[in-house]
Motif scaffolding. Structure first.
Motif, mmCIF file in Angstrom:
data_model
loop_
_atom_site.group_PDB
_atom_site.id
_atom_site.type_symbol
_atom_site.label_atom_id
_atom_site.label_comp_id
_atom_site.label_asym_id
_atom_site.label_seq_id
_atom_site.Cartn_x
_atom_site.Cartn_y
_atom_site.Cartn_z
ATOM 1 N N LEU A 172 -5.227 45.651 -2.960
ATOM 2 C CA LEU A 172 -5.069 46.772 -3.893
ATOM 3 C C LEU A 172 -3.669 46.805 -4.487
ATOM 4 C CD1 LEU A 172 -6.753 49.643 -1.801
ATOM 5 C CD2 LEU A 172 -7.734 48.455 -3.779
ATOM 6 N N THR A 173 -3.554 47.286 -5.724
ATOM 7 C CA THR A 173 -2.234 47.558 -6.295
ATOM 8 C C THR A 173 -1.746 48.870 -5.681
ATOM 9 O OG1 THR A 173 -3.178 48.884 -8.050
ATOM 10 C CG2 THR A 173 -2.899 46.522 -8.504
ATOM 11 N N GLU A 192 10.643 40.644 -1.416
ATOM 12 C CA GLU A 192 11.732 41.613 -1.573
ATOM 13 C C GLU A 192 13.088 40.990 -1.220
ATOM 14 O OE1 GLU A 192 9.790 45.944 -0.583
ATOM 15 O OE2 GLU A 192 10.185 44.616 1.101
ATOM 16 N N PRO A 250 1.696 49.508 9.892
ATOM 17 C CA PRO A 250 2.707 48.495 10.238
ATOM 18 C C PRO A 250 3.647 48.208 9.065
ATOM 19 C CG PRO A 250 0.613 47.430 9.767
ATOM 20 C CD PRO A 250 0.361 48.911 9.686
ATOM 21 N N ALA A 251 4.643 47.364 9.321
ATOM 22 C CA ALA A 251 5.640 47.027 8.306
ATOM 23 C C ALA A 251 4.995 46.391 7.076
ATOM 24 C CB ALA A 251 6.665 46.070 8.909
ATOM 25 N N ALA A 252 5.459 46.800 5.901
ATOM 26 C CA ALA A 252 5.022 46.260 4.612
ATOM 27 C C ALA A 252 3.537 46.488 4.321
ATOM 28 C CB ALA A 252 5.379 44.771 4.483
ATOM 29 N N SER A 253 2.975 47.524 4.924
ATOM 30 C CA SER A 253 1.592 47.871 4.586
ATOM 31 C C SER A 253 1.557 48.683 3.290
ATOM 32 C CB SER A 253 0.926 48.647 5.735
ATOM 33 O OG SER A 253 1.707 49.753 6.114
ATOM 34 N N LYS A 263 3.524 51.752 2.985
ATOM 35 C CA LYS A 263 3.748 53.176 3.270
ATOM 36 C C LYS A 263 4.754 53.848 2.333
ATOM 37 C CE LYS A 263 5.182 52.440 7.401
ATOM 38 N NZ LYS A 263 5.172 50.963 7.357
ATOM 39 N N SER A 264 5.943 53.237 2.201
ATOM 40 C CA SER A 264 6.999 53.915 1.430
ATOM 41 C C SER A 264 6.633 54.046 -0.042
ATOM 42 C CB SER A 264 8.329 53.148 1.527
ATOM 43 O OG SER A 264 8.702 53.013 2.855
ATOM 44 N N SER A 265 6.212 52.923 -0.636
ATOM 45 C CA SER A 265 5.906 52.959 -2.071
ATOM 46 C C SER A 265 4.768 53.925 -2.355
ATOM 47 C CB SER A 265 5.508 51.562 -2.559
ATOM 48 O OG SER A 265 6.210 50.568 -1.889
ATOM 49 N N VAL A 281 -4.008 52.020 -4.292
ATOM 50 C CA VAL A 281 -3.948 52.674 -2.972
ATOM 51 C C VAL A 281 -3.813 54.188 -3.152
ATOM 52 C CG1 VAL A 281 -2.753 52.795 -0.749
ATOM 53 C CG2 VAL A 281 -2.823 50.618 -1.990
ATOM 54 N N ARG A 331 4.913 40.038 1.103
ATOM 55 C CA ARG A 331 5.523 41.183 0.409
ATOM 56 C C ARG A 331 6.995 41.335 0.799
ATOM 57 N NH1 ARG A 331 0.859 45.697 1.612
ATOM 58 N NH2 ARG A 331 -0.640 45.053 0.010
ATOM 59 N N ARG A 332 7.283 41.217 2.091
ATOM 60 C CA ARG A 332 8.676 41.353 2.539
ATOM 61 C C ARG A 332 9.533 40.220 1.995
ATOM 62 N NH1 ARG A 332 8.799 45.902 3.331
ATOM 63 N NH2 ARG A 332 9.320 46.949 5.240
HETATM 64 O O1 CDP Z 1 6.892 51.105 3.769
HETATM 65 P P1 CDP Z 1 6.202 49.816 4.099
HETATM 66 O O2 CDP Z 1 7.092 48.881 4.846
HETATM 67 O O3 CDP Z 1 4.887 50.004 4.772
HETATM 68 O O4 CDP Z 1 5.852 49.090 2.722
HETATM 69 P P2 CDP Z 1 6.582 49.173 1.297
HETATM 70 O O5 CDP Z 1 8.043 48.991 1.496
HETATM 71 O O6 CDP Z 1 6.132 50.365 0.544
HETATM 72 O O7 CDP Z 1 5.932 47.907 0.577
HETATM 73 C C1 CDP Z 1 6.407 46.604 0.808
HETATM 74 C C2 CDP Z 1 6.353 45.834 -0.500
HETATM 75 O O8 CDP Z 1 5.002 45.532 -0.791
HETATM 76 C C3 CDP Z 1 6.917 46.594 -1.685
HETATM 77 O O9 CDP Z 1 7.675 45.717 -2.479
HETATM 78 C C4 CDP Z 1 5.676 47.053 -2.428
HETATM 79 O O10 CDP Z 1 5.884 47.138 -3.817
HETATM 80 C C5 CDP Z 1 4.679 45.949 -2.103
HETATM 81 N N1 CDP Z 1 3.274 46.393 -2.112
HETATM 82 C C6 CDP Z 1 2.406 45.896 -3.044
HETATM 83 O O11 CDP Z 1 2.804 45.076 -3.862
HETATM 84 N N2 CDP Z 1 1.085 46.290 -3.086
HETATM 85 C C7 CDP Z 1 0.616 47.164 -2.200
HETATM 86 N N3 CDP Z 1 -0.657 47.513 -2.248
HETATM 87 C C8 CDP Z 1 1.496 47.686 -1.237
HETATM 88 C C9 CDP Z 1 2.837 47.276 -1.212
#
Ligand code: CDP
Ligand code: CDP
Length: 214
Positions: A193-194, A158, A9-12, A14-16, A198, A154-155
């Motif tokens: 987790l950081t 940002e 899901p959103a902000a899980s 994935k991208s980072s 992950v 997290r969102r």
């Molecule tokens: O792609 P997705 O929407 O799943 O998530 P993301 O954009 O990679 O992560 C959302 C925000 O959460 C980013 O600012 C990441 O740095 C943060 N994050 C985090 O602090 N710790 C994690 N374990 C995962 C994400």
């Protein structure tokens, strides 16, 4: 070629996580959400009613859409010679992307491009349906999750306006390729987790499967 599927899901995260993982492994990083966002941006630019699947499909039939890999080993999407970038995180795109990505013609278009990108290169590909629909046969399948509160925080951190729970609900309940945990996916809860934590957890799960950092 090898595909590491990262859904959730959103902000899980994935991208980072996918970007870091791809760098560690020497794989290409493909962000499928960007493709759905770019198409949504184009549909909105044309002033199309996103609640009408036929109008959305029509709007795309006249657009030239190219997906590829940049020099930095990350995917891009170009629509009518423009590469939308900063605009993809706009609140308007956030509001409409789940509607647009539920349109079968949109899914078909993006799915075909995603499969082509992985035809001759190893990829880390993130999205909602990568392990369940796009590459159901890959043995490297992950589902990242985190509590709704943490994802919302997290969102917010940002600075984006994003109704992630509404989006998750639409993404999970649609008919075409809904967000779901594939039966054989390895689930990683990222709440505590950081990002590096992950990535380490995923690398630990990949090692016995023969995928190791370069
Ligand atoms: O792609 P997705 O929407 O799943 O998530 P993301 O954009 O990679 O992560 C959302 C925000 O959460 C980013 O600012 C990441 O740095 C943060 N994050 C985090 O602090 N710790 C994690 N374990 C995962 C994400
Ligand atoms: O980063 P975040 O998780 O918030 O969203 P994203 O990965 O950029 O995806 C944006 C939207 O695109 C999702 O809410 C889904 O509606 C759609 N999407 C999809 O339907 N299938 C995918 N494989 C990836 C994204």
């Amino acid at each position: 070629m090898r595909v590491i599927a990262i859904d959730g899901p959103a902000a899980s995260g994935k991208s980072s996580v996918s970007r870091r993982l791809a760098k560690r492994l020497g794989f290409v990083y493909v962000n499928s959400g960007t493709m759905y966002r770019a198409i949504t941006w184009e549909v909105l630019r044309q002033g199309v009613d996103t609640a009408s699947p036929a109008s959305v499909a029509d709007a795309l039939s006249g657009s030239e859409i190219v997906c590829g890999i940049r020099d930095n080993d990350e995917s891009f999407i170009r629509i009518n010679s423009e590469i939308p970038d900063a605009a993809l995180r706009d609140s308007r795109v956030n509001l409409h992307v789940s509607l647009v990505s539920a349109v079968p013609a949109v899914r078909e278009l993006v799915s075909t491009r995603l499969r082509l990108l992985a035809r001759d290169r190893d990829v880390v590909m993130e999205g909602r349906d990568i392990g369940s629909v796009i590459f159901p046969e890959t043995p490297f399948k992950f589902y990242l999750d985190a509590s709704p509160e943490i994802r919302r925080e997290r969102r917010a951190a940002e600075g984006h306006s994003d109704e992630i729970e509404a989006r998750d609900k639409m993404d999970s309940s649609r008919k075409a390729a809904p967000l779901m945990v594939a039966g054989d996916a390895m689930v990683v809860d990222t709440s505590q987790l950081t990002l590096d934590g992950v990535v380490r957890a995923i690398l630990d799960l990949l090692r016995p499967l023969g995928v190791t950092p370069r």
